[in-house]
Design a protein around this motif. Structure first.
Motif, PDB file in Angstrom:
ATOM      1  N   PHE A 171       0.829  -1.206   0.000  1.00  0.00           N
ATOM      2  CA  PHE A 171       0.000   0.000   0.000  1.00  0.00           C
ATOM      3  C   PHE A 171       0.864   1.256   0.000  1.00  0.00           C
ATOM      4  O   PHE A 171       0.651   2.163  -0.807  1.00  0.00           O
ATOM      5  CB  PHE A 171      -0.931   0.011   1.212  1.00  0.00           C
ATOM      6  N   TRP A 172       1.824   1.325   0.908  1.00  0.00           N
ATOM      7  CA  TRP A 172       2.645   2.527   0.995  1.00  0.00           C
ATOM      8  C   TRP A 172       3.552   2.695  -0.214  1.00  0.00           C
ATOM      9  O   TRP A 172       3.867   3.816  -0.607  1.00  0.00           O
ATOM     10  CB  TRP A 172       3.452   2.532   2.288  1.00  0.00           C
ATOM     11  N   LYS A 173       3.949   1.576  -0.823  1.00  0.00           N
ATOM     12  CA  LYS A 173       4.735   1.667  -2.060  1.00  0.00           C
ATOM     13  C   LYS A 173       3.900   2.280  -3.172  1.00  0.00           C
ATOM     14  O   LYS A 173       4.361   3.173  -3.899  1.00  0.00           O
ATOM     15  CB  LYS A 173       5.238   0.286  -2.483  1.00  0.00           C
ATOM     16  N   SER A 174       2.645   1.817  -3.315  1.00  0.00           N
ATOM     17  CA  SER A 174       1.770   2.370  -4.349  1.00  0.00           C
ATOM     18  C   SER A 174       1.448   3.835  -4.060  1.00  0.00           C
ATOM     19  O   SER A 174       1.323   4.648  -4.971  1.00  0.00           O
ATOM     20  CB  SER A 174       0.480   1.551  -4.449  1.00  0.00           C
ATOM     21  N   GLU A 175       1.327   4.173  -2.768  1.00  0.00           N
ATOM     22  CA  GLU A 175       1.060   5.554  -2.386  1.00  0.00           C
ATOM     23  C   GLU A 175       2.235   6.458  -2.763  1.00  0.00           C
ATOM     24  O   GLU A 175       2.050   7.559  -3.306  1.00  0.00           O
ATOM     25  CB  GLU A 175       0.814   5.615  -0.873  1.00  0.00           C
ATOM     26  N   ASN A 176       3.447   5.991  -2.498  1.00  0.00           N
ATOM     27  CA  ASN A 176       4.644   6.765  -2.850  1.00  0.00           C
ATOM     28  C   ASN A 176       4.798   6.881  -4.363  1.00  0.00           C
ATOM     29  O   ASN A 176       5.191   7.933  -4.876  1.00  0.00           O
ATOM     30  CB  ASN A 176       5.885   6.110  -2.240  1.00  0.00           C
ATOM     31  N   ASP A 177       4.477   5.786  -5.080  1.00  0.00           N
ATOM     32  CA  ASP A 177       4.539   5.822  -6.551  1.00  0.00           C
ATOM     33  C   ASP A 177       3.546   6.844  -7.097  1.00  0.00           C
ATOM     34  O   ASP A 177       3.850   7.580  -8.055  1.00  0.00           O
ATOM     35  CB  ASP A 177       4.228   4.435  -7.134  1.00  0.00           C
ATOM     36  N   TYR A 178       2.363   6.902  -6.498  1.00  0.00           N
ATOM     37  CA  TYR A 178       1.339   7.858  -6.938  1.00  0.00           C
ATOM     38  C   TYR A 178       1.826   9.295  -6.738  1.00  0.00           C
ATOM     39  O   TYR A 178       1.675  10.143  -7.624  1.00  0.00           O
ATOM     40  CB  TYR A 178       0.046   7.620  -6.160  1.00  0.00           C
ATOM     41  N   ARG A 179       2.395   9.558  -5.584  1.00  0.00           N
ATOM     42  CA  ARG A 179       2.862  10.914  -5.298  1.00  0.00           C
ATOM     43  C   ARG A 179       4.003  11.323  -6.229  1.00  0.00           C
ATOM     44  O   ARG A 179       4.064  12.475  -6.688  1.00  0.00           O
ATOM     45  CB  ARG A 179       3.324  10.996  -3.840  1.00  0.00           C
ATOM     46  N   ARG A 180       4.907  10.388  -6.523  1.00  0.00           N
ATOM     47  CA  ARG A 180       5.991  10.686  -7.469  1.00  0.00           C
ATOM     48  C   ARG A 180       5.436  10.956  -8.857  1.00  0.00           C
ATOM     49  O   ARG A 180       5.909  11.849  -9.568  1.00  0.00           O
ATOM     50  CB  ARG A 180       6.999   9.526  -7.495  1.00  0.00           C
ATOM     51  N   TRP A 181       4.416  10.185  -9.266  1.00  0.00           N
ATOM     52  CA  TRP A 181       3.797  10.364 -10.576  1.00  0.00           C
ATOM     53  C   TRP A 181       3.142  11.736 -10.673  1.00  0.00           C
ATOM     54  O   TRP A 181       3.243  12.404 -11.701  1.00  0.00           O
ATOM     55  CB  TRP A 181       2.773   9.246 -10.791  1.00  0.00           C
ATOM     56  N   ILE A 182       2.474  12.162  -9.594  1.00  0.00           N
ATOM     57  CA  ILE A 182       1.851  13.489  -9.569  1.00  0.00           C
ATOM     58  C   ILE A 182       2.907  14.575  -9.737  1.00  0.00           C
ATOM     59  O   ILE A 182       2.739  15.521 -10.524  1.00  0.00           O
ATOM     60  CB  ILE A 182       1.071  13.702  -8.254  1.00  0.00           C
TER      61      ILE A 182
END
Length: 202
Positions: A171-182
């Protein structure tokens, strides 16, 4: 003296705030979807109906899961699941539980959510049936987890711990990936569009 086999050792309570928040949120989604249909389909059915139908479906799914929420009680012999909205009680003998799992769950609905609740979904397999319940809707969930650790087999406790650790990490990996993508994709594109609009307006 009460029979020790049926005497309640631990009994959880549903969190009124969480249940009300989730239930009202699902009803609001259904209401919004219905209003969306009424506003966009006045001149006849068209493809815009897809969006409100999706919203109504998600709201209905959340509402059905809300009605299936349960509180948990324990005795020396049984794990007891009480479904107050369904008026149903299930007693699961501890010795009949042959498999178990535990995953990280959250009320987070999108990458932009900043305030959200987290918990654990517990899955049990006993007598050929699967049972699920979440700690998000339960008051003082740590006490419940402590009671489960006392009663379940050590191999099941290890499996649950590993499942939870992996799902939380994912979950936190996907959350960090999302923030980097933004930051790397969405924000630069929005900035370029704003600059172009500003330049074209000159």
């Amino acid at each position: 003296m009460p029979n020790q086999h049926i005497a309640i050792i631990y009994k959880s309570q549903l969190s009124t705030f969480n249940v009300a928040f989730i239930g009202l949120g699902s009803l609001a989604m259904i209401g919004f979807g219905i209003k969306f249909i009424m506003d966009t389909q006045e001149s006849g059915i068209n493809w815009f109906i897809i969006f409100p139908l999706i919203i109504i479906f998600i709201g209905g799914l959340i509402l059905s899961n809300t009605l299936a929420l349960c509180s948990v009680a324990t005795t020396k012999e049984f794990l007891i699941l009480n479904y107050p909205f369904l008026r149903r009680t299930i007693r699961i003998p501890w010795k009949s539980i042959t498999d178990a799992g535990m995953t990280f769950v959250t009320t987070k609905s999108s990458g932009s959510d900043h305030a959200f609740r987290t918990g654990r979904e517990i899955r049990l397999f006993a007598d050929g049936k699967n049972y699920r319940f979440t700690t998000i809707s339960i008051k003082n969930p740590e006490r419940l987890l402590l009671e489960l650790k006392k009663r379940l087999d050590s191999s099941l406790k290890t499996k649950m711990k590993d499942d939870y650790r992996k799902s939380k990490s994912d979950f936190w990996k996907s959350e960090n990936d999302y923030r980097r993508w933004i930051k790397k994709v969405v924000l630069p594109i929005c900035l370029i569009i704003l600059i172009l609009l500003w330049a074209l307006s000159k």
